[in-house]
Design a protein around this motif. Structure first.
Motif: not given
Length: 267
Positions: A154-163, A178-184
């Protein structure tokens, strides 16, 4: 690069009273039952921990008929609006599906497009949602923590929020990946929303100071946690409650003394 930020959220007065009332009502009985060797008390302890974690998020997670605003939800709403205004997209994780439902209502109220994934989502729908988000459909992706821990790009996202913090920090790390990976191609920022002076702070402290214990005390669920350690966390939480009450009373007394002196000062 990856940046991690913890947002400490003050509960409202009503939320605080509700949280501390539930803890004080049940903790003493649980400790007595454990001392007497009552095996059912351990299950009650885990139930109390879950209630306190839920109350740190939203009162309606425990009391479905209560009409009380959530400080954490208000923070989430403000944060998401700011991120979207800046051209960003976010993955939002929670352990509680009912919490995700509340977040979904909030996004719909604000006309914010989103995708949604939980453990009950079919494989076909799961892939459709991922492809849609990666293709630009949705500013926010709501995901249950355990359903979104692995197997998603899910590299379309550049922010992650843990509620809400999870006992095992490695599970949160996997979700953030899921966001901080190859392709980001952009920096990734991870926000953790933590209720101030709640069991959530104790969990985060456990992450920071006893991270090496995670695999030893946790084997995939709450029920691998050591009972005495959890009681210590709750006692620390209770101690903080007493300290806060003492501080509030001291402030009240100072205020009363000032009010008594004011007529003399005015005269």
């Amino acid at each position: 690069p990856l940046t991690e930020i913890t947002l400490s959220i003050d509960l409202s007065h009503d939320e605080r009273e509700l949280y501390e009332g539930v803890m004080q009502e049940q903790l003493g009985d649980i400790e007595t039952q454990l001392a007497q060797g009552d095996n059912s008390a351990r299950m009650q302890l885990f139930a109390l921990l879950t209630k306190l974690r839920q109350l740190s998020c939203h009162p309606r997670l425990v009391f479905s008929d209560i009409d009380m605003p959530s400080s954490k939800l208000a923070t989430f709403e403000t944060l998401v609006k700011q991120l979207i205004a800046g051209g960003h997209k976010a993955l939002v994780f929670s352990q509680f599906v009912r919490h995700l439902e509340i977040l979904k209502d909030c996004l719909e109220y604000n006309n914010i497009a989103y995708q949604y994934l939980t453990g009950s989502t079919s494989i076909k729908e799961r892939q459709r949602s991922v492809d849609a988000f990666q293709g630009g459909e949705g500013e926010v992706f709501l995901i249950s923590l355990k359903a979104g821990g692995v197997g998603l790009n899910l590299t379309a996202a550049d922010y992650v929020i843990h509620m809400d913090p999870w006992w095992n920090p490695a599970v949160e790390d996997q979700a953030s990946d899921r966001a901080h990976r190859i392709g980001q191609e952009r920096p990734v920022t991870v926000y953790r929303l933590v209720g101030k002076d709640t069991i959530e702070e104790q969990i985060v402290a456990l992450h920071q100071h006893k991270r090496e214990l995670a695999d030893a005390i946790l084997e995939g669920s709450d029920f691998g946690l050591n009972t005495n350690m959890l009681l210590d966390l709750l006692r620390e939480d209770m101690k903080g409650s007493v300290d806060r009450q003492s501080a509030d009373q001291a402030a009240h007394n100072r205020s009363r003394r000032r009010r008594r002196k004011e007529p003399e000062l005015r005269s």
